[in-house]
Design a protein around this motif. Sequence first.
Motif, PDB file in Angstrom:
ATOM      1  N   LEU A 109       0.846  -1.204   0.000  1.00 25.33           N
ATOM      2  CA  LEU A 109       0.000   0.000   0.000  1.00 25.33           C
ATOM      3  C   LEU A 109       0.872   1.240   0.000  1.00 25.33           C
ATOM      4  O   LEU A 109       2.003   1.216   0.500  1.00 25.33           O
ATOM      5  N   GLY A 110       0.289   2.333  -0.504  1.00 27.27           N
ATOM      6  CA  GLY A 110       1.055   3.583  -0.646  1.00 27.27           C
ATOM      7  C   GLY A 110       0.974   4.507   0.557  1.00 27.27           C
ATOM      8  O   GLY A 110       1.149   5.722   0.392  1.00 27.27           O
ATOM      9  N   TYR A 111       0.706   3.986   1.743  1.00 24.25           N
ATOM     10  CA  TYR A 111       0.664   4.865   2.914  1.00 24.25           C
ATOM     11  C   TYR A 111       2.047   5.493   3.132  1.00 24.25           C
ATOM     12  O   TYR A 111       3.066   4.841   2.931  1.00 24.25           O
ATOM     13  N   THR A 112       2.030   6.739   3.591  1.00 20.05           N
ATOM     14  CA  THR A 112       3.296   7.466   3.721  1.00 20.05           C
ATOM     15  C   THR A 112       3.789   7.478   5.160  1.00 20.05           C
ATOM     16  O   THR A 112       3.108   7.006   6.073  1.00 20.05           O
ATOM     17  N   LYS A 113       4.934   8.126   5.352  1.00 19.03           N
ATOM     18  CA  LYS A 113       5.526   8.201   6.700  1.00 19.03           C
ATOM     19  C   LYS A 113       4.598   8.940   7.679  1.00 19.03           C
ATOM     20  O   LYS A 113       4.734   8.784   8.886  1.00 19.03           O
ATOM     21  N   ASP A 114       3.643   9.722   7.132  1.00 16.63           N
ATOM     22  CA  ASP A 114       2.694  10.429   8.005  1.00 16.63           C
ATOM     23  C   ASP A 114       1.441   9.592   8.273  1.00 16.63           C
ATOM     24  O   ASP A 114       0.487  10.080   8.882  1.00 16.63           O
ATOM     25  N   GLU A 115       1.414   8.377   7.769  1.00 13.15           N
ATOM     26  CA  GLU A 115       0.216   7.541   7.916  1.00 13.15           C
ATOM     27  C   GLU A 115       0.532   6.225   8.642  1.00 13.15           C
ATOM     28  O   GLU A 115      -0.067   5.195   8.339  1.00 13.15           O
ATOM     29  N   LYS A 116       1.448   6.306   9.580  1.00 14.02           N
ATOM     30  CA  LYS A 116       1.853   5.071  10.275  1.00 14.02           C
ATOM     31  C   LYS A 116       0.686   4.463  11.061  1.00 14.02           C
ATOM     32  O   LYS A 116       0.535   3.242  11.108  1.00 14.02           O
ATOM     33  N   CYS A 117      -0.153   5.312  11.654  1.00 13.21           N
ATOM     34  CA  CYS A 117      -1.290   4.788  12.431  1.00 13.21           C
ATOM     35  C   CYS A 117      -2.254   4.059  11.498  1.00 13.21           C
ATOM     36  O   CYS A 117      -2.796   3.005  11.835  1.00 13.21           O
ATOM     37  N   ARG A 118      -2.449   4.645  10.321  1.00 12.49           N
ATOM     38  CA  ARG A 118      -3.345   4.026   9.335  1.00 12.49           C
ATOM     39  C   ARG A 118      -2.804   2.650   8.932  1.00 12.49           C
ATOM     40  O   ARG A 118      -3.554   1.686   8.811  1.00 12.49           O
ATOM     41  N   ALA A 119      -1.493   2.589   8.747  1.00 15.81           N
ATOM     42  CA  ALA A 119      -0.867   1.315   8.371  1.00 15.81           C
ATOM     43  C   ALA A 119      -1.058   0.289   9.485  1.00 15.81           C
ATOM     44  O   ALA A 119      -1.372  -0.879   9.216  1.00 15.81           O
ATOM     45  N   GLU A 120      -0.912   0.730  10.734  1.00 16.69           N
ATOM     46  CA  GLU A 120      -1.097  -0.202  11.862  1.00 16.69           C
ATOM     47  C   GLU A 120      -2.531  -0.727  11.894  1.00 16.69           C
ATOM     48  O   GLU A 120      -2.763  -1.911  12.112  1.00 16.69           O
ATOM     49  N   ARG A 121      -3.470   0.195  11.652  1.00 18.84           N
ATOM     50  CA  ARG A 121      -4.883  -0.233  11.649  1.00 18.84           C
ATOM     51  C   ARG A 121      -5.132  -1.239  10.530  1.00 18.84           C
ATOM     52  O   ARG A 121      -5.854  -2.217  10.696  1.00 18.84           O
ATOM     53  N   PHE A 122      -4.503  -0.995   9.364  1.00 22.62           N
ATOM     54  CA  PHE A 122      -4.682  -1.913   8.237  1.00 22.62           C
ATOM     55  C   PHE A 122      -4.146  -3.296   8.590  1.00 22.62           C
ATOM     56  O   PHE A 122      -4.790  -4.313   8.318  1.00 22.62           O
ATOM     57  N   LEU A 123      -2.976  -3.332   9.206  1.00 19.85           N
ATOM     58  CA  LEU A 123      -2.370  -4.615   9.573  1.00 19.85           C
ATOM     59  C   LEU A 123      -3.258  -5.373  10.564  1.00 19.85           C
ATOM     60  O   LEU A 123      -3.435  -6.584  10.443  1.00 19.85           O
ATOM     61  N   GLU A 124      -3.804  -4.632  11.505  1.00 24.15           N
ATOM     62  CA  GLU A 124      -4.676  -5.269  12.502  1.00 24.15           C
ATOM     63  C   GLU A 124      -5.937  -5.850  11.862  1.00 24.15           C
ATOM     64  O   GLU A 124      -6.384  -6.937  12.197  1.00 24.15           O
ATOM     65  N   ALA A 125      -6.499  -5.081  10.916  1.00 24.87           N
ATOM     66  CA  ALA A 125      -7.759  -5.505  10.285  1.00 24.87           C
ATOM     67  C   ALA A 125      -7.549  -6.573   9.210  1.00 24.87           C
ATOM     68  O   ALA A 125      -8.491  -7.277   8.853  1.00 24.87           O
ATOM     69  N   ASN A 126      -6.308  -6.665   8.678  1.00 25.11           N
ATOM     70  CA  ASN A 126      -6.060  -7.585   7.553  1.00 25.11           C
ATOM     71  C   ASN A 126      -4.800  -8.417   7.799  1.00 25.11           C
ATOM     72  O   ASN A 126      -3.851  -8.368   7.004  1.00 25.11           O
ATOM     73  N   PRO A 127      -4.785  -9.188   8.879  1.00 24.81           N
ATOM     74  CA  PRO A 127      -3.548  -9.919   9.206  1.00 24.81           C
ATOM     75  C   PRO A 127      -3.161 -10.951   8.145  1.00 24.81           C
ATOM     76  O   PRO A 127      -2.007 -11.347   8.060  1.00 24.81           O
ATOM     77  N   ASP A 128      -4.122 -11.373   7.324  1.00 27.34           N
ATOM     78  CA  ASP A 128      -3.855 -12.410   6.318  1.00 27.34           C
ATOM     79  C   ASP A 128      -3.214 -11.860   5.039  1.00 27.34           C
ATOM     80  O   ASP A 128      -2.821 -12.629   4.176  1.00 27.34           O
ATOM     81  N   LEU A 129      -3.110 -10.551   4.896  1.00 26.18           N
ATOM     82  CA  LEU A 129      -2.669 -10.008   3.602  1.00 26.18           C
ATOM     83  C   LEU A 129      -1.159  -9.761   3.511  1.00 26.18           C
ATOM     84  O   LEU A 129      -0.663  -9.342   2.475  1.00 26.18           O
ATOM     85  N   ASN A 130      -0.456  -9.993   4.625  1.00 23.14           N
ATOM     86  CA  ASN A 130       1.004  -9.909   4.535  1.00 23.14           C
ATOM     87  C   ASN A 130       1.424  -8.534   3.994  1.00 23.14           C
ATOM     88  O   ASN A 130       2.270  -8.435   3.107  1.00 23.14           O
ATOM     89  N   ALA A 131       0.789  -7.485   4.519  1.00 20.90           N
ATOM     90  CA  ALA A 131       0.953  -6.147   3.898  1.00 20.90           C
ATOM     91  C   ALA A 131       2.299  -5.487   4.180  1.00 20.90           C
ATOM     92  O   ALA A 131       2.888  -5.670   5.253  1.00 20.90           O
ATOM     93  N   ARG A 132       2.759  -4.745   3.177  1.00 20.74           N
ATOM     94  CA  ARG A 132       4.000  -3.968   3.296  1.00 20.74           C
ATOM     95  C   ARG A 132       3.704  -2.517   2.889  1.00 20.74           C
ATOM     96  O   ARG A 132       2.817  -2.264   2.059  1.00 20.74           O
ATOM     97  N   PHE A 133       4.494  -1.601   3.423  1.00 18.46           N
ATOM     98  CA  PHE A 133       4.290  -0.170   3.170  1.00 18.46           C
ATOM     99  C   PHE A 133       5.629   0.467   2.769  1.00 18.46           C
ATOM    100  O   PHE A 133       6.301   1.089   3.611  1.00 18.46           O
ATOM    101  N   PRO A 134       6.023   0.310   1.517  1.00 21.41           N
ATOM    102  CA  PRO A 134       7.361   0.785   1.107  1.00 21.41           C
ATOM    103  C   PRO A 134       7.602   2.271   1.377  1.00 21.41           C
ATOM    104  O   PRO A 134       8.721   2.655   1.735  1.00 21.41           O
ATOM    105  N   MET A 135       6.572   3.097   1.243  1.00 25.05           N
ATOM    106  CA  MET A 135       6.767   4.541   1.461  1.00 25.05           C
ATOM    107  C   MET A 135       7.139   4.807   2.928  1.00 25.05           C
ATOM    108  O   MET A 135       7.942   5.682   3.208  1.00 25.05           O
ATOM    109  N   ILE A 136       6.536   4.057   3.828  1.00 24.34           N
ATOM    110  CA  ILE A 136       6.860   4.227   5.256  1.00 24.34           C
ATOM    111  C   ILE A 136       8.264   3.684   5.514  1.00 24.34           C
ATOM    112  O   ILE A 136       9.079   4.331   6.187  1.00 24.34           O
ATOM    113  N   GLU A 137       8.553   2.514   4.924  1.00 23.93           N
ATOM    114  CA  GLU A 137       9.898   1.936   5.127  1.00 23.93           C
ATOM    115  C   GLU A 137      10.983   2.880   4.621  1.00 23.93           C
ATOM    116  O   GLU A 137      12.057   2.962   5.191  1.00 23.93           O
ATOM    117  N   LYS A 138      10.688   3.628   3.556  1.00 18.34           N
ATOM    118  CA  LYS A 138      11.692   4.553   2.977  1.00 18.34           C
ATOM    119  C   LYS A 138      11.565   5.966   3.544  1.00 18.34           C
ATOM    120  O   LYS A 138      12.221   6.890   3.065  1.00 18.34           O
TER     121      LYS A 138
END
Length: 218
Positions: A109-138
């Motif tokens: 997903l394209g969540y940015t460094k300012d959307e870390k909370c959103r990314a956490e919520r996504f991970l919690e709601a979708n544990p089966d999707l193995n999600a990664r957030f390259p924009m946050i990682e970079k």
Amino acid sequence: MKHIVLYSNGAQSAYTAYFVAKKYGTKNLVLLYNPTGAEHPDSKRFASDISELIGVEITEISCGMDLWELIEKEKFIPNPRAAFCTRQLKVIPARKYFKTLKEDFRVYLGYTKDEKCRAERFLEANPDLNARFPMIEKDLSAEDAKKKLIRLGIKLPESYLYFEHNNCIPCVKGGKNYFKQVLKYFPKQYQKMAELEKRFGHTVLKNISLEELTKEVA
Ligand code: SF4
């Protein structure tokens, strides 16, 4: 392993797609796009430019209805407190697509460094999707994504001239100032939503109807 970018046709997911293609190649790359039928007309051009840049066709999976048809069907206008449009138009079709896959996959997903909370919520709601957030990682922001695409020779979607995103026009999650911009630059879509407010007896914004907002602006 399939690498599936949840492609929204905004700059962030477009740059994420470019990044994932560079890192893992394009053989097992999917740019999954769930249209809403309420996009800015320039969105098609942008999607085609990104597809050409990356060398991957966009996989478009629709729920069979557009935003307006969904509102008519539900007889209810989504709003920031009940944005069921995202679920119906994007989440459910994407989930159906995932079910058709035989191999392992990971979503990006394209969540940015300012959307870390959103990314956490996504991970919690979708544990089966193995999600990664390259924009946050970079450690990249939304502005970084735009600048990087421009450097790659990509013209950004026209929506960015008026809004901070390339969402539906109008996006029901927008606030008062956002709807003032819609009124100014996209009066047809604004009026269409204002008519629906009258028909269904409730408003998109919390304490003001679009008709009242028009008078406030005048
Ligand atoms: S972009 Fe806005 S209006 Fe469109 S589906 Fe998402 S929340 Fe709903």
